[in-house]
Design a protein around this motif. Sequence first.
Motif, PDB file in Angstrom:
ATOM      1  N   ARG A 205       0.810  -1.222   0.000  1.00 26.93           N
ATOM      2  CA  ARG A 205       0.000   0.000   0.000  1.00 26.93           C
ATOM      3  C   ARG A 205       0.843   1.270   0.000  1.00 26.93           C
ATOM      4  O   ARG A 205       0.563   2.212  -0.752  1.00 26.93           O
ATOM      5  N   ASP A 206       1.876   1.327   0.848  1.00 29.81           N
ATOM      6  CA  ASP A 206       2.638   2.567   0.936  1.00 29.81           C
ATOM      7  C   ASP A 206       3.662   2.721  -0.178  1.00 29.81           C
ATOM      8  O   ASP A 206       4.312   3.766  -0.288  1.00 29.81           O
ATOM      9  N   PRO A 209       1.917   4.852  -4.224  1.00 28.15           N
ATOM     10  CA  PRO A 209       2.139   6.223  -4.718  1.00 28.15           C
ATOM     11  C   PRO A 209       3.526   6.410  -5.326  1.00 28.15           C
ATOM     12  O   PRO A 209       3.692   7.207  -6.261  1.00 28.15           O
ATOM     13  N   ILE A 373      -1.095  14.607  -8.138  1.00 32.46           N
ATOM     14  CA  ILE A 373      -1.785  13.388  -7.695  1.00 32.46           C
ATOM     15  C   ILE A 373      -0.939  12.655  -6.663  1.00 32.46           C
ATOM     16  O   ILE A 373      -1.441  12.194  -5.629  1.00 32.46           O
ATOM     17  N   PHE A 374       0.365  12.541  -6.929  1.00 32.88           N
ATOM     18  CA  PHE A 374       1.252  11.869  -5.972  1.00 32.88           C
ATOM     19  C   PHE A 374       1.222  12.556  -4.604  1.00 32.88           C
ATOM     20  O   PHE A 374       1.135  11.888  -3.567  1.00 32.88           O
ATOM     21  N   LEU A 376      -1.047  14.326  -3.114  1.00 37.34           N
ATOM     22  CA  LEU A 376      -2.289  14.080  -2.377  1.00 37.34           C
ATOM     23  C   LEU A 376      -2.417  12.618  -1.957  1.00 37.34           C
ATOM     24  O   LEU A 376      -2.803  12.307  -0.819  1.00 37.34           O
ATOM     25  N   TRP A 377      -2.077  11.709  -2.870  1.00 35.34           N
ATOM     26  CA  TRP A 377      -2.208  10.278  -2.604  1.00 35.34           C
ATOM     27  C   TRP A 377      -1.254   9.840  -1.493  1.00 35.34           C
ATOM     28  O   TRP A 377      -1.662   9.164  -0.547  1.00 35.34           O
ATOM     29  N   ASP A 378       0.009  10.241  -1.570  1.00 30.76           N
ATOM     30  CA  ASP A 378       0.981   9.799  -0.586  1.00 30.76           C
ATOM     31  C   ASP A 378       0.665  10.374   0.790  1.00 30.76           C
ATOM     32  O   ASP A 378       0.853   9.711   1.810  1.00 30.76           O
ATOM     33  N   GLN A 380      -2.281  10.938   1.942  1.00 28.92           N
ATOM     34  CA  GLN A 380      -3.392  10.151   2.476  1.00 28.92           C
ATOM     35  C   GLN A 380      -2.912   8.781   2.934  1.00 28.92           C
ATOM     36  O   GLN A 380      -3.301   8.297   4.013  1.00 28.92           O
ATOM     37  N   VAL A 381      -2.047   8.134   2.163  1.00 27.54           N
ATOM     38  CA  VAL A 381      -1.572   6.795   2.494  1.00 27.54           C
ATOM     39  C   VAL A 381      -0.734   6.805   3.765  1.00 27.54           C
ATOM     40  O   VAL A 381      -0.844   5.908   4.615  1.00 27.54           O
TER      41      VAL A 381
END
Length: 386
Positions: A205-206, A209, A373-374, A376-378, A380-381
């Motif tokens: 999961r981590d 991103p 996108i990266f 924001l995604w990272d 959140q993760v």
Amino acid sequence: MPREPLLTRPFLLAFVAHLMHAMAFHLYLHLPGYLKLQGAGEDRIGIIYGVTAATAIVARPALGRAIDRRGTRPVILGGGLLATLSCALYLTVHGIGPWTYVVRIVHGVSEAMLFASLFALAAEVVPASRRIEGIALFGVSGMLPMAFGGLLGDLILARAPYSALFITAAVLSAVGLLVSLPLPAPVLHTDRPPSRGFVAALVQRDLLPLWFVGISFAIVVVAPSTFLKTYVMARGTGSVGGFFAAYALTAVGLRIVLGSLPERIGPKRVLIPGFFLLAGGLGLLATDPEPLVLLLAGVLCGVGHGYGFPIVLGLVVTRAPASERGAALSIYTALFDGGMLLGGPLLGAIIRAAGYREMFTLTMLIAVVGTLIFALWDRQVMRPAA
């Protein structure tokens, strides 16, 4: 308290070996010019590079398993031998046909072996407390050839045919192989839990991103590395060697002088602005730049690459379990083959249909949107872990 040293004997041997192999590899920045002389258009050149990348991607799972189970040295030596052979095989390429693809496939497999195993070795021998700085410093051995490989290619082709370029590359690869011979035998960690394999690292999961931003980065760097040569040929002005010298020397300077910055202020605080500057460099290429502006574009691209590659690689090593670092690094290096596989034919087709300006504009947009996108995604993760 003194910091742990970076410049150990294994580090220096691997550095010089990578320097030689990378110098040979970056002479092939001029290969699109040779392919064009043999009758290939930009779309065919993109396909030829894409086939090479596809082969390297297919080889990555086996390489990751080999590194995790047997260590890096056998893969480094095998890759060096294959790289020397593939460089010599270019002397037998006359025209565009099946043999062209065979030679590019062999070259792609050798590049995959060397790229994954040498950076895996570097990640092993640098102290964990200085991992990003150490990987960035090791990456200088790949950036210097980007600067001087293009210029050396300019000098060779100004005085001799492409066969001299291929012979020089073969000699450099052979030197890289010889330097690799004294590398220490791998230390196999039997106390570690067994690796869950390539797929487990791919879907962790981590790491997702990081795979995303890595493939975005890989696609956009295809634009100058594959098509700058034909772009300059079409415009009749500018220097391939000058652009890549500015690109690589900027990256090298940052890594030597400010290599510890990501670990001091935080990796993503350096990574995200760096990628935006890379996008700015691609935007300049879309303006049909004069020679000085072309050099400025190289500087901006060099900032993004100089920080981007080692920071993302360092984050991959930190987040991956120790028993799966070979698999994780094989995935990360495979992203650049994936970028070539996707970006080469796509960008070549865009050039054919619309032109170079439109192609460079698209890659600028990919860099900007991919970075946002990266980020924001990272965030959140990683929030639950924090």
